[in-house]
Design a protein around this motif. Structure first.
Motif, PDB file in Angstrom:
ATOM      1  N   UNK A   3      -6.495  22.549   0.374  1.00 58.59           N
ATOM      2  CA  UNK A   3      -7.449  23.024   0.620  1.00 58.59           C
ATOM      3  C   UNK A   3      -8.018  21.898   1.242  1.00 58.59           C
ATOM      4  N   UNK A   4      -8.339  21.663   2.700  1.00 58.24           N
ATOM      5  CA  UNK A   4      -8.542  20.280   3.005  1.00 58.24           C
ATOM      6  C   UNK A   4     -10.472  20.588   3.446  1.00 58.24           C
ATOM      7  N   UNK A   5     -11.922  21.111   3.539  1.00 58.32           N
ATOM      8  CA  UNK A   5     -13.134  21.140   3.477  1.00 58.32           C
ATOM      9  C   UNK A   5     -13.134  20.048   4.428  1.00 58.32           C
ATOM     10  N   UNK A   6     -13.325  20.596   5.924  1.00 60.41           N
ATOM     11  CA  UNK A   6     -13.674  19.905   7.190  1.00 60.41           C
ATOM     12  C   UNK A   6     -15.525  19.489   7.194  1.00 60.41           C
ATOM     13  N   UNK A  75     -19.614  30.193   8.492  1.00 60.38           N
ATOM     14  CA  UNK A  75     -18.395  29.978   8.170  1.00 60.38           C
ATOM     15  C   UNK A  75     -18.624  28.013   8.166  1.00 60.38           C
ATOM     16  N   UNK A  76     -18.413  28.121   6.819  1.00 63.55           N
ATOM     17  CA  UNK A  76     -17.300  26.300   6.676  1.00 63.55           C
ATOM     18  C   UNK A  76     -16.355  26.574   7.428  1.00 63.55           C
ATOM     19  N   UNK A  77     -15.663  26.212   8.068  1.00 63.68           N
ATOM     20  CA  UNK A  77     -14.361  25.352   8.291  1.00 63.68           C
ATOM     21  C   UNK A  77     -13.307  24.585   7.296  1.00 63.68           C
ATOM     22  N   UNK A  78     -12.208  25.621   6.549  1.00 63.26           N
ATOM     23  CA  UNK A  78     -11.481  24.977   6.011  1.00 63.26           C
ATOM     24  C   UNK A  78     -10.289  25.135   6.739  1.00 63.26           C
TER      25      UNK A  78
END
Length: 90
Positions: A3-6, A75-78
Motif C-alpha cells: 500500500x502506498x499513501x498518496x 477520503x485519503x487516496x491509497x
C-alpha cells in the motif's frame, strides 16, 4: 500487498451547492484543488468532489467548520497493487 499513501484527499458532499462553496473557500485561501466527479469507489449523492493536498487537511477542516460547509466525508487516496483505494478519514 503493498500500500502506498498518496498526498491527496478527496472531499465529498451531499449536494452541489456545498461542493461549490467549498471550492470557493479553498481558492480564497490559496489552497490548490481539483474539482472532479465523485470516484466510482465512493458512494455519494452529489456528483462533485474536491481533491486537495493532504498537507492542507487540518486547515481545510477548520475553514469548513468556520464557513459551516457540510462535508459528507473525507477520503485519503491509497494505491494498492496499482489500484486506487479510498480510506475514509475521521
Amino acid at each position: 500487498m503493498i500500500s502506498i499513501s498518496t498526498t491527496e484527499v478527496v472531499a465529498t458532499f451531499d449536494n452541489t451547492h456545498h461542493a461549490l462553496r467549498f471550492e470557493k473557500t479553498l481558492k480564497e485561501n490559496d489552497i490548490k484543488l481539483t474539482i472532479m466527479p465523485v470516484p466510482r469507489e465512493v458512494s455519494a449523492s452529489c456528483g462533485l468532489s474536491v481533491k486537495f493536498n493532504i498537507d492542507e487537511f487540518d486547515k481545510v477542516r477548520t475553514l469548513s467548520a468556520e464557513k459551516e460547509i457540510s462535508i459528507k466525508k473525507y477520503y485519503e487516496i491509497i494505491i494498492e497493487e496499482g489500484k486506487r483505494r479510498y480510506l475514509e478519514l475521521g
